[in-house]
Design a protein around this motif. Structure first.
Motif, PDB file in Angstrom:
ATOM      1  N   UNK A 210      11.029   4.171   2.803  1.00 12.81           N
ATOM      2  CA  UNK A 210      11.100   3.251   1.674  1.00 12.81           C
ATOM      3  C   UNK A 210      10.264   2.006   1.888  1.00 12.81           C
ATOM      4  N   UNK A 211       9.644   1.539   0.808  1.00 10.76           N
ATOM      5  CA  UNK A 211       8.752   0.377   0.890  1.00 10.76           C
ATOM      6  C   UNK A 211       9.466  -0.860   1.419  1.00 10.76           C
ATOM      7  N   UNK A 212      10.737  -1.092   1.027  1.00 13.94           N
ATOM      8  CA  UNK A 212      11.458  -2.282   1.500  1.00 13.94           C
ATOM      9  C   UNK A 212      11.667  -2.257   3.010  1.00 13.94           C
ATOM     10  N   UNK A 213      12.026  -1.109   3.550  1.00 18.66           N
ATOM     11  CA  UNK A 213      12.205  -1.010   5.015  1.00 18.66           C
ATOM     12  C   UNK A 213      10.868  -1.116   5.746  1.00 18.66           C
TER      13      UNK A 213
ATOM     14  N   UNK B 286      -1.600   3.305  -9.497  1.00 13.19           N
ATOM     15  CA  UNK B 286      -2.243   2.899  -8.234  1.00 13.19           C
ATOM     16  C   UNK B 286      -2.100   4.008  -7.198  1.00 13.19           C
ATOM     17  N   UNK B 287      -3.135   4.179  -6.365  1.00 12.10           N
ATOM     18  CA  UNK B 287      -3.030   5.096  -5.233  1.00 12.10           C
ATOM     19  C   UNK B 287      -2.237   4.398  -4.142  1.00 12.10           C
ATOM     20  N   UNK B 288      -1.191   5.074  -3.657  1.00 13.28           N
ATOM     21  CA  UNK B 288      -0.335   4.504  -2.621  1.00 13.28           C
ATOM     22  C   UNK B 288      -0.042   5.572  -1.554  1.00 13.28           C
ATOM     23  N   UNK B 289       0.349   5.101  -0.396  1.00  9.07           N
ATOM     24  CA  UNK B 289       0.671   5.990   0.715  1.00  9.07           C
ATOM     25  C   UNK B 289       2.088   6.525   0.526  1.00  9.07           C
ATOM     26  N   UNK B 290       2.225   7.836   0.477  1.00 10.33           N
ATOM     27  CA  UNK B 290       3.541   8.462   0.431  1.00 10.33           C
ATOM     28  C   UNK B 290       4.068   8.660   1.850  1.00 10.33           C
ATOM     29  N   UNK B 291       3.150   9.035   2.757  1.00 12.16           N
ATOM     30  CA  UNK B 291       3.547   9.269   4.151  1.00 12.16           C
ATOM     31  C   UNK B 291       2.377   8.899   5.058  1.00 12.16           C
ATOM     32  N   UNK B 292       2.667   8.130   6.107  1.00 10.67           N
ATOM     33  CA  UNK B 292       1.656   7.786   7.118  1.00 10.67           C
ATOM     34  C   UNK B 292       2.259   8.009   8.485  1.00 10.67           C
ATOM     35  N   UNK B 293       1.578   8.841   9.286  1.00  8.51           N
ATOM     36  CA  UNK B 293       1.939   9.041  10.697  1.00  8.51           C
ATOM     37  C   UNK B 293       0.831   8.452  11.543  1.00  8.51           C
TER      38      UNK B 293
ATOM     39  N   UNK C  99      -4.474   8.324  12.230  1.00  5.80           N
ATOM     40  CA  UNK C  99      -3.471   8.211  11.184  1.00  5.80           C
ATOM     41  C   UNK C  99      -3.629   9.403  10.247  1.00  5.80           C
ATOM     42  N   UNK C 100      -2.526  10.038   9.930  1.00  8.39           N
ATOM     43  CA  UNK C 100      -2.502  11.120   8.952  1.00  8.39           C
ATOM     44  C   UNK C 100      -1.729  10.605   7.748  1.00  8.39           C
ATOM     45  N   UNK C 101      -2.397  10.518   6.596  1.00 12.81           N
ATOM     46  CA  UNK C 101      -1.800   9.915   5.413  1.00 12.81           C
ATOM     47  C   UNK C 101      -1.766  10.894   4.249  1.00 12.81           C
ATOM     48  N   UNK C 102      -0.741  10.751   3.427  1.00 17.28           N
ATOM     49  CA  UNK C 102      -0.608  11.497   2.174  1.00 17.28           C
ATOM     50  C   UNK C 102      -0.608  10.445   1.069  1.00 17.28           C
TER      51      UNK C 102
ATOM     52  N   UNK D 127       0.823  -1.219   0.000  1.00 14.57           N
ATOM     53  CA  UNK D 127       0.000   0.000   0.000  1.00 14.57           C
ATOM     54  C   UNK D 127       0.855   1.267   0.000  1.00 14.57           C
ATOM     55  N   UNK D 128       2.152   1.123   0.179  1.00 14.11           N
ATOM     56  CA  UNK D 128       3.063   2.266   0.285  1.00 14.11           C
ATOM     57  C   UNK D 128       3.799   2.490  -1.035  1.00 14.11           C
ATOM     58  N   UNK D 129       4.118   3.762  -1.332  1.00 12.68           N
ATOM     59  CA  UNK D 129       4.895   4.082  -2.529  1.00 12.68           C
ATOM     60  C   UNK D 129       6.347   3.657  -2.313  1.00 12.68           C
ATOM     61  N   UNK D 130       7.108   3.606  -3.387  1.00 12.22           N
ATOM     62  CA  UNK D 130       8.516   3.191  -3.280  1.00 12.22           C
ATOM     63  C   UNK D 130       9.314   4.091  -2.349  1.00 12.22           C
ATOM     64  N   UNK D 131       9.030   5.388  -2.371  1.00 12.68           N
ATOM     65  CA  UNK D 131       9.780   6.370  -1.567  1.00 12.68           C
ATOM     66  C   UNK D 131       8.992   6.822  -0.335  1.00 12.68           C
ATOM     67  N   UNK D 132       8.149   5.967   0.186  1.00 17.04           N
ATOM     68  CA  UNK D 132       7.244   6.345   1.274  1.00 17.04           C
ATOM     69  C   UNK D 132       7.934   6.457   2.626  1.00 17.04           C
ATOM     70  N   UNK D 133       7.176   7.029   3.560  1.00 28.07           N
ATOM     71  CA  UNK D 133       7.610   7.124   4.959  1.00 28.07           C
ATOM     72  C   UNK D 133       6.474   6.628   5.853  1.00 28.07           C
TER      73      UNK D 133
END
Length: 182
Positions: A67-70, A144-151, A134-137, A48-54
């Motif tokens: 990052x999605x892998x981490x 696809x819609x993906x999460x760039x940032x989720x707190x 949760x605050x999501x971008x 659900x997260x983008x490649x460069x997400x947080x």
């Protein structure tokens, strides 16, 4: 090229429909992201997260995971730390959801009630209730819609045995009574 008034009206009428379609899809994505956060594989949760997400889970000492892998590794660690024998019926319940456009992206604020059962070190089984938000971008990535940032923030955590709740009887618009269960 000159755009006719009728064409402008048609374009303006399509935008609210398109926004409604996107928000409906994003609502489904948000619910799916929390379902996989709780019980899906680490790969499904991270998808659900983008490649460069947080991801910033403010409830533990992880800090910001980038990052999605981490993020997938973090989900793997969480599943090892809390295997099904120690924690079950774990679920983030979406209680309220707000979506706002932000340029070509969307911001969401989700209020959650996390519940489940946990086996403590002493062997005792306790239920837990953890309200938070949760605050999501959200961004479009590869169609696809993906999460760039989720707190994720936690308001408090309550542990204990579930007790029967008092029943509220509404007897008027401004008055209610509480009755005790027998």
């Amino acid at each position: 090229h000159c755009v006719k008034r009728e064409e402008m009206v048609a374009i303006e009428m399509e935008e609210p429909a398109l926004k409604s379609e996107i928000t409906s899809l994003l609502r489904q994505k948000i619910y799916a992201s929390w379902r996989d956060h709780d019980g899906g594989s680490a790969e499904a949760a991270a998808s659900h997260y983008s490649l460069e997400s947080q991801l910033h889970p403010r409830f533990d000492d992880s800090g910001v995971i980038e990052g999605r892998d981490r993020i997938r590794s973090w989900f793997e660690f969480q599943r090892q730390k809390f295997p099904r024998e120690k924690r079950w019926n774990f679920q983030h319940r979406v209680t309220s959801l707000t979506l706002e456009p932000s340029g070509e992206n969307f911001l969401s604020q989700v209020y959650l009630l996390t519940t489940g059962q946990k086996r403590e070190i002493d062997g005792e089984i306790r239920s837990f209730w953890v309200p938070g938000q949760s605050l999501d971008h959200w961004v479009m990535e590869s169609g696809e819609w993906r999460i760039l940032k989720r707190e994720i923030e936690v308001a408090f955590a309550a542990y204990g045995q579930a007790e029967a709740l008092d029943v509220l009887i509404f007897s008027g618009a401004k008055k209610f009574e509480t009755t005790k269960r027998k």
